[in-house]
Design a protein around this motif. Structure first.
Motif, PDB file in Angstrom:
ATOM      1  N   LEU A 183      30.633  38.211  45.827  1.00  0.00           N
ATOM      2  CA  LEU A 183      29.530  37.460  45.237  1.00  0.00           C
ATOM      3  C   LEU A 183      29.009  36.426  46.221  1.00  0.00           C
ATOM      4  N   PRO A 184      27.739  36.021  46.066  1.00  0.00           N
ATOM      5  CA  PRO A 184      27.232  34.898  46.855  1.00  0.00           C
ATOM      6  C   PRO A 184      28.072  33.655  46.563  1.00  0.00           C
ATOM      7  N   GLU A 185      28.069  32.724  47.494  1.00  0.00           N
ATOM      8  CA  GLU A 185      28.942  31.543  47.408  1.00  0.00           C
ATOM      9  C   GLU A 185      28.799  30.776  46.093  1.00  0.00           C
ATOM     10  N   LYS A 186      27.558  30.530  45.672  1.00  0.00           N
ATOM     11  CA  LYS A 186      27.361  29.781  44.420  1.00  0.00           C
ATOM     12  C   LYS A 186      27.870  30.566  43.219  1.00  0.00           C
ATOM     13  N   ALA A 187      27.680  31.877  43.234  1.00  0.00           N
ATOM     14  CA  ALA A 187      28.163  32.707  42.126  1.00  0.00           C
ATOM     15  C   ALA A 187      29.688  32.714  42.099  1.00  0.00           C
ATOM     16  N   GLN A 188      30.308  32.655  43.257  1.00  0.00           N
ATOM     17  CA  GLN A 188      31.774  32.597  43.297  1.00  0.00           C
ATOM     18  C   GLN A 188      32.262  31.343  42.588  1.00  0.00           C
ATOM     19  N   LYS A 189      31.584  30.233  42.822  1.00  0.00           N
ATOM     20  CA  LYS A 189      31.988  28.981  42.185  1.00  0.00           C
ATOM     21  C   LYS A 189      31.783  29.029  40.675  1.00  0.00           C
ATOM     22  N   ARG A 190      30.647  29.624  40.255  1.00  0.00           N
ATOM     23  CA  ARG A 190      30.324  29.649  38.836  1.00  0.00           C
ATOM     24  C   ARG A 190      31.083  30.721  38.072  1.00  0.00           C
ATOM     25  N   LEU A 191      31.314  31.859  38.701  1.00  0.00           N
ATOM     26  CA  LEU A 191      31.913  32.985  37.989  1.00  0.00           C
ATOM     27  C   LEU A 191      33.365  33.253  38.368  1.00  0.00           C
ATOM     28  N   GLY A 192      33.889  32.493  39.296  1.00  0.00           N
ATOM     29  CA  GLY A 192      35.283  32.688  39.690  1.00  0.00           C
ATOM     30  C   GLY A 192      36.232  32.528  38.527  1.00  0.00           C
ATOM     31  N   ASN A 193      35.900  31.621  37.606  1.00  0.00           N
ATOM     32  CA  ASN A 193      36.774  31.416  36.442  1.00  0.00           C
ATOM     33  C   ASN A 193      36.653  32.531  35.412  1.00  0.00           C
ATOM     34  N   ALA A 194      35.674  33.436  35.574  1.00  0.00           N
ATOM     35  CA  ALA A 194      35.565  34.586  34.671  1.00  0.00           C
ATOM     36  C   ALA A 194      36.675  35.594  34.933  1.00  0.00           C
ATOM     37  N   ASP A 195      37.268  35.525  36.105  1.00  0.00           N
ATOM     38  CA  ASP A 195      38.375  36.413  36.467  1.00  0.00           C
ATOM     39  C   ASP A 195      39.638  35.916  35.770  1.00  0.00           C
ATOM     40  N   THR A 196      39.747  36.223  34.478  1.00  0.00           N
ATOM     41  CA  THR A 196      40.826  35.659  33.666  1.00  0.00           C
ATOM     42  C   THR A 196      42.201  36.208  34.012  1.00  0.00           C
ATOM     43  N   ASN A 197      42.267  37.434  34.520  1.00  0.00           N
ATOM     44  CA  ASN A 197      43.588  37.974  34.875  1.00  0.00           C
ATOM     45  C   ASN A 197      43.968  37.655  36.313  1.00  0.00           C
ATOM     46  N   LYS A 198      43.104  36.936  37.020  1.00  0.00           N
ATOM     47  CA  LYS A 198      43.356  36.437  38.385  1.00  0.00           C
ATOM     48  C   LYS A 198      43.726  37.545  39.370  1.00  0.00           C
ATOM     49  N   ASP A 199      43.081  38.716  39.226  1.00  0.00           N
ATOM     50  CA  ASP A 199      43.338  39.800  40.174  1.00  0.00           C
ATOM     51  C   ASP A 199      42.334  39.819  41.323  1.00  0.00           C
ATOM     52  N   GLY A 200      41.371  38.888  41.311  1.00  0.00           N
ATOM     53  CA  GLY A 200      40.382  38.812  42.374  1.00  0.00           C
ATOM     54  C   GLY A 200      39.158  39.674  42.130  1.00  0.00           C
ATOM     55  N   ALA A 230      33.838  44.403  33.691  1.00  0.00           N
ATOM     56  CA  ALA A 230      32.746  44.294  32.720  1.00  0.00           C
ATOM     57  C   ALA A 230      33.200  43.487  31.502  1.00  0.00           C
ATOM     58  N   ASP A 231      34.435  43.692  31.065  1.00  0.00           N
ATOM     59  CA  ASP A 231      34.948  42.950  29.914  1.00  0.00           C
ATOM     60  C   ASP A 231      35.039  41.457  30.219  1.00  0.00           C
ATOM     61  N   GLU A 232      35.452  41.108  31.432  1.00  0.00           N
ATOM     62  CA  GLU A 232      35.531  39.700  31.812  1.00  0.00           C
ATOM     63  C   GLU A 232      34.137  39.081  31.845  1.00  0.00           C
ATOM     64  N   LEU A 233      33.159  39.828  32.345  1.00  0.00           N
ATOM     65  CA  LEU A 233      31.794  39.314  32.388  1.00  0.00           C
ATOM     66  C   LEU A 233      31.207  39.162  30.986  1.00  0.00           C
ATOM     67  N   LYS A 234      31.505  40.110  30.103  1.00  0.00           N
ATOM     68  CA  LYS A 234      31.029  40.003  28.721  1.00  0.00           C
ATOM     69  C   LYS A 234      31.645  38.781  28.040  1.00  0.00           C
ATOM     70  N   ALA A 235      32.931  38.559  28.254  1.00  0.00           N
ATOM     71  CA  ALA A 235      33.606  37.403  27.656  1.00  0.00           C
ATOM     72  C   ALA A 235      33.010  36.105  28.202  1.00  0.00           C
ATOM     73  N   ARG A 236      32.733  36.071  29.498  1.00  0.00           N
ATOM     74  CA  ARG A 236      32.126  34.891  30.126  1.00  0.00           C
ATOM     75  C   ARG A 236      30.741  34.651  29.541  1.00  0.00           C
ATOM     76  N   ALA A 237      29.960  35.711  29.338  1.00  0.00           N
ATOM     77  CA  ALA A 237      28.616  35.582  28.774  1.00  0.00           C
ATOM     78  C   ALA A 237      28.681  35.049  27.346  1.00  0.00           C
ATOM     79  N   GLU A 238      29.622  35.534  26.571  1.00  0.00           N
ATOM     80  CA  GLU A 238      29.771  35.076  25.191  1.00  0.00           C
ATOM     81  C   GLU A 238      30.161  33.600  25.157  1.00  0.00           C
TER      82      GLU A 238
END
Length: 180
Positions: A84-101, A105-113
């Motif tokens: 991801l672009p640098e800013k997206a990494q900062k904003r969406l890095g926490n969407a990686d809930t299982n911390k696998d890097g 799609a499920d993580e992104l849907k949960a983040r969107a909700e």
């Protein structure tokens, strides 16, 4: 000599575009994207039609799986946070809930909700701050003459009071009209 595509301004604009597209897809994923696609007569990953310059255009986001495929730089079928672009990494890095890097799609849907719930809570709090007497309505006295002139069109029943539902309905109608 550097090419025009390698300038800092161009790279910044491209990053903002990609981030905006990605975040739009994340915010409107799930039922919202399916509704927009079905009401537009297309699919959720169909690109938006082109319009004249200066005209607002409807942004129909890709579903999270298509967005992942689109942003997958190395083509391995997974979206690494590092891709991801640098800013997206900062904003969406926490969407990686299982911390696998990687972002699924499920993580992104949960983040969107979660983002949607947060946005709705902020809207309710903003309405409550403006509703000085706590009656559930905004009036000219509470918002001031200048702002009232802008929002009074949302007063559907013409009682000189605006409920949160009236504001939401007017906002949705305005967005729908702008999309046409």
């Amino acid at each position: 000599m550097t090419s025009p595509l390698s300038s800092n301004k161009t790279q910044s604009a491209i990053r903002r575009f990609v981030l905006g597209s990605f975040l739009s897809a994340a915010v409107l994923a799930g039922s919202g994207a399916a509704y927009a696609a079905s009401s537009a007569g297309g699919t959720a990953d169909t690109p938006a039609p082109r319009h004249d310059k200066g005209a607002r255009r409807e942004i129909r986001p890709m579903d999270p799986a298509s967005r992942i495929k689109h942003l997958d730089k190395n083509g391995d079928g997974k979206l690494a946070v590092a891709e991801l672009p640098e800013k997206a990494q900062k904003r969406l890095g926490n969407a990686d809930t299982n911390k696998d890097g990687f972002l699924s799609a499920d993580e992104l849907k949960a983040r969107a909700e979660q983002h949607k719930k947060t946005r709705e809570a902020r809207q309710k709090a903003r309405f409550a701050r403006k509703d000085k007497n706590g009656d559930g309505f905004l009036t000219r006295d509470e918002v001031g003459d200048k702002r009232w002139e802008r929002v009074k069109a949302a007063d559907g029943n013409r009682d000189n009071k605006l409920s949160a539902d009236e504001l939401r309905t007017a906002h949705a109608a305005r967005k729908q009209k702008a999309a046409r």
